[in-house]
Design an enzyme around this catalytic site. Structure first.
Site, PDB file in Angstrom:
ATOM      1  N   LYS A 167       0.848  -1.189   0.000  1.00 57.28           N
ATOM      2  CA  LYS A 167       0.000   0.000   0.000  1.00 57.28           C
ATOM      3  C   LYS A 167       0.888   1.245   0.000  1.00 57.28           C
ATOM      4  O   LYS A 167       2.073   1.137   0.377  1.00 57.28           O
ATOM      5  CB  LYS A 167      -0.942  -0.004   1.202  1.00 57.28           C
ATOM      6  CG  LYS A 167      -0.290   0.415   2.546  1.00 57.28           C
ATOM      7  CD  LYS A 167      -1.331   0.555   3.594  1.00 57.28           C
ATOM      8  CE  LYS A 167      -0.746   1.135   4.872  1.00 57.28           C
ATOM      9  NZ  LYS A 167      -0.419   2.544   4.829  1.00 57.28           N
ATOM     10  N   ASP A 196      -1.842  -6.073   2.672  1.00 56.61           N
ATOM     11  CA  ASP A 196      -2.145  -5.202   3.805  1.00 56.61           C
ATOM     12  C   ASP A 196      -1.706  -5.965   5.049  1.00 56.61           C
ATOM     13  O   ASP A 196      -2.311  -6.980   5.406  1.00 56.61           O
ATOM     14  CB  ASP A 196      -3.645  -4.900   3.861  1.00 56.61           C
ATOM     15  CG  ASP A 196      -4.017  -3.947   4.989  1.00 56.61           C
ATOM     16  OD1 ASP A 196      -3.191  -3.768   5.900  1.00 56.61           O
ATOM     17  OD2 ASP A 196      -5.122  -3.387   4.956  1.00 56.61           O
ATOM     18  N   HIS A 197      -0.644  -5.495   5.696  1.00 57.31           N
ATOM     19  CA  HIS A 197      -0.043  -6.290   6.766  1.00 57.31           C
ATOM     20  C   HIS A 197      -0.988  -6.518   7.939  1.00 57.31           C
ATOM     21  O   HIS A 197      -0.769  -7.436   8.740  1.00 57.31           O
ATOM     22  CB  HIS A 197       1.261  -5.637   7.253  1.00 57.31           C
ATOM     23  CG  HIS A 197       1.069  -4.370   8.018  1.00 57.31           C
ATOM     24  ND1 HIS A 197       1.006  -3.131   7.434  1.00 57.31           N
ATOM     25  CD2 HIS A 197       0.925  -4.156   9.350  1.00 57.31           C
ATOM     26  CE1 HIS A 197       0.834  -2.208   8.358  1.00 57.31           C
ATOM     27  NE2 HIS A 197       0.783  -2.795   9.524  1.00 57.31           N
ATOM     28  N   HIS A 259      -6.445  -0.570   5.606  1.00 61.91           N
ATOM     29  CA  HIS A 259      -6.576  -1.183   6.925  1.00 61.91           C
ATOM     30  C   HIS A 259      -8.015  -1.178   7.432  1.00 61.91           C
ATOM     31  O   HIS A 259      -8.564  -2.215   7.799  1.00 61.91           O
ATOM     32  CB  HIS A 259      -5.711  -0.440   7.953  1.00 61.91           C
ATOM     33  CG  HIS A 259      -4.252  -0.496   7.682  1.00 61.91           C
ATOM     34  ND1 HIS A 259      -3.654  -1.490   6.954  1.00 61.91           N
ATOM     35  CD2 HIS A 259      -3.246   0.325   8.064  1.00 61.91           C
ATOM     36  CE1 HIS A 259      -2.352  -1.282   6.898  1.00 61.91           C
ATOM     37  NE2 HIS A 259      -2.078  -0.183   7.563  1.00 61.91           N
TER      38      HIS A 259
END
Length: 510
Positions: A167, A196-197, A259
Site C-alpha cells: 500500500k 495489507d499487513h 486497513h
C-alpha cells in the site's frame, strides 16, 4: 487462507503446515526500511518455522551499490543478535543474492533474468518467482511493466510468477483504477497480491474463525442484537521521518481504504460459501459496495478530522505536527479522523459503524468493539451499581486477544450487578511466538492462497467510500488546526459524533 488442525486449551503444540514449494523471492527495494523492519525478520521466522522450501533463494534489487557479501552483512544486521551465527542463519544467508539497478531501466531486468536463471540452476527453484514491490508507490506500475517486457511475468512450462504490491494502492479512486489497469495489462488477477499487513495479525484472521466456527455468535451477529460497532486504530507515534509523504496523503488516504476497510469488511461480511480466496473476497466486496456513500451534507455531520499539536506522551514532551520534518508550517493535513458509516443491507440496517484512527493519541491500540443492545426489559435496573454493558472486544495490537463483558451479581447479601470480563491473549493462551504479521502473508503468497489479499474490485470499492470525503475536505479547509494535544484521544468533536446518537467511545484503559 491456509488452515491447520484445531488446538485445544493450552496444550503444547507445534506449528502445523507444510513448506512452500520451490521459489525465488525477488525483493525490489531490498535496502529500504520495510525490508529491514518487517520482511527480513518475517522471512527468518519462516526459516525457523521450517515453512520455507529447501529450494529457495532471495534476490535483492535496489539503487544501492552493494556486493553480494555486503548485502548479506546488511541482512544480518536486520536480525536479532541471538539469531546471528546460527545454523538457520547460515542456511538463510547462503541463499541471498543482490543486484544493483534502476527500477525504470530495462537493463536491470535483463540482468535480473540472467541472475534468476543462475539461481534456478544452483538452488533448483524451478523458475517460480515471487516479486515483492517494497518500493515507493510511484514505481509500482513501472516495475510491473518492465517485468512484462522482460517476460519475467510470463507463466509457462508449469512455473508460476506472482507480484506483491504494498500500500498505498493509488491516492484516490481514479488513480487506483489507473494502477489496476496498468498492472492488469501485464498480470492476471490471480498473479496480483495487494498486501495489507493488518491481515497478517492473528486477531484479524481469527475474526472469520470466531464468527463462522462458533454457533453461539453467528446467530446474534446482526441488527437484532447489535447496537453499534466501533473500530479504533490509535498510534502514539507521529509521522516520524515520513512527513514528506504523509503531508500529501493524510490519515484518511493512509488508513481507511486499506486497513480500516479490511477490518470493517471482515467484521460485517456474510458467510462465504467456502474459504476459497474468491469466495471470501466476494463477500468482502459486497459489504464494501453496501456501505452507504456520504454526500456533502453527510460528510459535514458524519466525519471529524483533526491534527495533533504539541503535548506529552509517556512523560515526554512531543512536537506539533506542523513542526515535524517535511511538513508545511501551515499544513491542513489531517492526522486524525472519525467517521460514522452505515451499511445498506438486511443484516446491518440501522447499525452504525464508528471509526476513529489517528497519530499521537493516548495509547497504541487497535480494536474492534461489538456493542450489544440492552435487554428489552431491565429487571435489575434499580439495583445498586447497575452499570454494565455487553461488549465483545477483538484486540489487534499491541496485545492480540478477545474479551467479552457481561453482568454478574456482586457477592454479598445485597443484590448488586457489576460488570465482569472473560478474556484471553493469544501469546498467553497458545504460547505463540511474536511475529511481524508478514510471515503468514509471505507464506500465503508462496503457496498461492490469495484469501488475505485485496482484489481489484475491493480496492476500488474502498476508494469509492473515501473519495466523497476527500472532495468535501479539500473544498472546505479546516478552520482550526491543530485541534487536539498529543497524548489525548483526539478532538472533542470525535466524542460529540457519538454523543449525538446517545453513545460514547469505549474507554481504553492503559
Amino acid at each position: 487462507m491456509a488452515t491447520a488442525a484445531t488446538v485445544h486449551g493450552q496444550e503444547e503444540h507445534e506449528q502445523i503446515g507444510k513448506a512452500a514449494g520451490p521459489c525465488v523471492m525477488v525483493l525490489f527495494g531490498a535496502s529500504g526500511d520495510l525490508t529491514k523492519r518487517k520482511l527480513v525478520p518475517a522471512l527468518y521466522n519462516l526459516v525457523k518455522a521450517k515453512l520455507l522450501p529447501k529450494n529457495f533463494a532471495v534476490v535483492g534489487v535496489a539503487f544501492d551499490d552493494l556486493s553480494r557479501e555486503q548485502f548479506r552483512d546488511q541482512v544480518t544486521g536486520f536480525l536479532q543478535p541471538e539469531d546471528r551465527g546460527t545454523e538457520a542463519w547460515e542456511w538463510f544467508t547462503q541463499r541471498l543474492y543482490y543486484q544493483r539497478g534502476e527500477f525504470a531501466d530495462p537493463a536491470t531486468y535483463s540482468t535480473l533474468a540472467a541472475q534468476l536463471a543462475g539461481v534456478d540452476r544452483e538452488h533448483g527453484t524451478q523458475a517460480n518467482y515471487l516479486f515483492y514491490l517494497a518500493t515507493a508507490p510511484k514505481f509500482f506500475a513501472t516495475i510491473v511493466q518492465q517485468l512484462g517486457k522482460a517476460e519475467l511475468s510470463s507463466q509457462k512450462d508449469g512455473c508460476w510468477r506472482r507480484v506483491v504490491i504494498e500500500k498505498p494502492f493509488g491516492h484516490d479512486l481514479d488513480s487506483a483504477k489507473a494502477l489496476n489497469r496498468d498492472v492488469k495489462a501485464v498480470l492476471a488477477e490471480n498473479q496480483i497480491y495487494r498486501i495489507d499487513h493488518y491481515l497478517g495479525k492473528e486477531t484479524v484472521q481469527n475474526i472469520m474463525v470466531f464468527r463462522f466456527d462458533n454457533a453461539i455468535f453467528e446467530p446474534i451477529w446482526n441488527r437484532r442484537y447489535i447496537d453499534h460497532v466501533q473500530i479504533t486504530n490509535a498510534e502514539t507515534v507521529g509521522v516520524e521521518l515520513r512527513g514528506g509523504y504523509f503531508d500529501t496523503a493524510g490519515t484518511l488516504r493512509d488508513m481507511v481504504p486499506n486497513h480500516i476497510m479490511q477490518l470493517l469488511s471482515l467484521t460485517a461480511m456474510e458467510p462465504p460459501v467456502s474459504f476459497q480466496a474468491d469466495a471470501v473476497r466476494n463477500e468482502q466486496a459486497k459489504i464494501l459496495r453496501a456501505v452507504q456513500p456520504l454526500d456533502s451534507e453527510d460528510v459535514l455531520h458524519s466525519s471529524v478530522r483533526g491534527q495533533y499539536g504539541e503535548g506529552v506522551i509517556a512523560g515526554e514532551r512531543v512536537a506539533a505536527y506542523r513542526t515535524e520534518p517535511g511538513v508545511a508550517p501551515e499544513s491542513k493535513t489531517e492526522t486524525f479522523l472519525a467517521l460514522k458509516l452505515n451499511i445498506d443491507n438486511w443484516r446491518w440496517a440501522g447499525v452504525p459503524f464508528y471509526i476513529r484512527t489517528g497519530k499521537r493519541l493516548a495509547q497504541r491500540h487497535t480494536e474492534i468493539t461489538i456493542q450489544f443492545k440492552r435487554t428489552p426489559f431491565e429487571i435489575f435496573r434499580n439495583s445498586p451499581v447497575h452499570k454494565h454493558s455487553n461488549q465483545l472486544v477483538m484486540q489487534i495490537q499491541p496485545v492480540e486477544g478477545i474479551s467479552l463483558s457481561f453482568g454478574a451479581k456482586v457477592p454479598g447479601p445485597v443484590l448488586r450487578v457489576g460488570s465482569v470480563d472473560m478474556s484471553f491473549e493469544y501469546t498467553k493462551y497458545f504460547g505463540a511466538d511474536a511475529y511481524t504479521g508478514y510471515e503468514v502473508l509471505i507464506y500465503e503468497c508462496m503457496i498461492g492462497d490469495a484469501t488475505l489479499f485485496q482484489r481489484a474490485d475491493m480496492v476500488e470499492a474502498g476508494w469509492s467510500i473515501v473519495d466523497p470525503i476527500l472532495d468535501v475536505w479539500q473544498a472546505l479547509p479546516p478552520r482550526r488546526f491543530p485541534n487536539y494535544p498529543s497524548g489525548t484521544w483526539g478532538p472533542a468533536d470525535s466524542d460529540e459524533l457519538l454523543a449525538r446518537d446517545g453513545r460514547q467511545w469505549r474507554k481504553i484503559e492503559p
